[in-house]
Scaffold this active site. Structure first.
Site, PDB file in Angstrom:
ATOM      1  N   SER A 144       0.831  -1.195   0.000  1.00 26.63           N
ATOM      2  CA  SER A 144       0.000   0.000   0.000  1.00 26.63           C
ATOM      3  C   SER A 144       0.876   1.260   0.000  1.00 26.63           C
ATOM      4  O   SER A 144       1.716   1.422  -0.891  1.00 26.63           O
ATOM      5  CB  SER A 144      -0.960  -0.044   1.188  1.00 26.63           C
ATOM      6  OG  SER A 144      -1.960   0.940   1.067  1.00 26.63           O
ATOM      7  N   GLU A 240      -9.719  -3.008  -6.752  1.00 30.14           N
ATOM      8  CA  GLU A 240      -9.263  -1.933  -5.868  1.00 30.14           C
ATOM      9  C   GLU A 240      -9.055  -0.641  -6.640  1.00 30.14           C
ATOM     10  O   GLU A 240      -8.688  -0.641  -7.819  1.00 30.14           O
ATOM     11  CB  GLU A 240      -8.009  -2.325  -5.107  1.00 30.14           C
ATOM     12  CG  GLU A 240      -6.828  -2.794  -5.901  1.00 30.14           C
ATOM     13  CD  GLU A 240      -5.626  -3.072  -4.987  1.00 30.14           C
ATOM     14  OE1 GLU A 240      -5.257  -2.182  -4.211  1.00 30.14           O
ATOM     15  OE2 GLU A 240      -5.070  -4.169  -5.048  1.00 30.14           O
ATOM     16  N   HIS A 270      -7.590  -4.833  -1.958  1.00 30.37           N
ATOM     17  CA  HIS A 270      -6.348  -4.158  -1.595  1.00 30.37           C
ATOM     18  C   HIS A 270      -5.518  -5.003  -0.623  1.00 30.37           C
ATOM     19  O   HIS A 270      -6.022  -5.482   0.385  1.00 30.37           O
ATOM     20  CB  HIS A 270      -6.714  -2.817  -0.951  1.00 30.37           C
ATOM     21  CG  HIS A 270      -5.563  -1.937  -0.630  1.00 30.37           C
ATOM     22  ND1 HIS A 270      -4.708  -1.442  -1.588  1.00 30.37           N
ATOM     23  CD2 HIS A 270      -5.113  -1.452   0.551  1.00 30.37           C
ATOM     24  CE1 HIS A 270      -3.799  -0.680  -1.020  1.00 30.37           C
ATOM     25  NE2 HIS A 270      -4.004  -0.678   0.276  1.00 30.37           N
TER      26      HIS A 270
END
Length: 299
Positions: A144, A240, A270
């Site tokens: 991320s 995502e 995600h």
């Protein structure tokens, strides 16, 4: 690869308590409690320390290769999460790659805005080199925001004339803090993404950047010149809003002559790799990432 597994994970995330764009103090507590509710395997050990003045957590799993080190960067939109919170996923990577993993506890926004996280990543890597660890034996891994930070750190390494690590693998990288990718747009993936919203990312981007231009390359590597970076693996789920960040980062890398592999895993959310206990695709993606790391250590 069960449709039932994917549906169950989607429901779990949609009805979870975490709001990435919510109050920072409250969401940090929720994030930690969610992570802490999943016990670590008995054969995972952790040691707290520091590298270059930056706190780190060293993660060890059985039978590590003494010549292989992973420098790991956690997610949390630059405002949530910590190195201790990252141990579960870091250990999953460590186990499969047979490597010692060092998770970097970089400073978080809004208390420590850009470029604090990049500075901490660079300091930790530089200290590792000063300890005599060969750059060729080091791989970067991030998830991320940590995935975007990996790319930013590699750019900072280039700018500072340091040797590049052997390679880097990033999971669902947040690589565009302008949040302008098509998958984050009105006709994108927002309805399918059970974990993130464009509004939440824009809130955290403001926390991290303040008045800085969100297209700054060290904040948004999709706008950078990636020439000279090491081989890169990018994994992302098709459900995502950051799908387009991954696609554009791979395209930018390819255009700049960086060896790059892009893996888009269908119908998963995600950082799906963190759900290897629930999802077959997560286990397979982690195995693919470990194989990529080992290939590049051996080359």
């Amino acid at each position: 690869m069960s449709q039932q597994q994917r549906r169950a994970l989607d429901e779990l995330l949609r009805h979870g308590p975490l709001d990435v764009g919510g109050d920072v103090a409250e969401q940090r507590k929720i994030f930690h409690e969610m992570i802490a509710s999943v016990p670590l395997p008995d054969d995972v050990s952790t040691t707290q320390g520091e590298l270059g003045g930056v706190p780190v957590v060293t993660v060890r799993t059985p039978d590590p290769d003494p010549a292989a080190v992973i420098l790991y960067f956690h997610g949390g939109a630059y405002a949530l999460g910590s190195a201790p919170d990252s141990v579960g996923l870091a250990a999953d990577v460590s186990r499969r790659a047979h490597a010692k993993t060092i998770s970097v506890d970089y400073r978080l926004a809004p208390e420590h805005p850009f470029p604090a996280a990049v500075d901490d990543a660079l300091a930790a890597y530089g200290a590792l080199l000063e300890e005599g660890v060969s750059a060729a034996s080091i791989a970067f891994v991030g998830e991320s925001a940590g995935g975007g930070l990996v790319a930013a750190a590699l750019l900072a390494i280039k700018d500072n004339g340091l040797p590049q690590p052997s390679c880097a693998a990033v999971f669902s990288p947040w690589a565009d803090l302008t949040v302008s990718g098509a998958s984050a747009g009105a006709d994108g993936k927002a309805a399918l993404d059970p974990a993130l919203t464009p509004e939440a990312l824009r809130t955290r981007a403001r926390d991290y950047l303040g008045d800085r231009d969100p297209a700054t390359p060290l904040a948004s590597p999709v706008f950078a010149d990636l020439t000279g970076l090491p081989p890169l693996l990018i994994q992302v789920g098709s459900h995502e809003i950051l799908l387009d960040d991954a696609v554009r980062l791979a395209a930018r890398a390819g255009a700049d002559d960086v060896p790059v592999e892009l893996q888009i895993w269908p119908e998963v959310p995600h950082v799906f790799q963190s759900f290897a206990a629930l999802l077959d695709e997560a286990d397979q993606a982690l195995n693919a990432a470990a194989a990529f790391l080992k290939r590049n250590w051996a080359s």
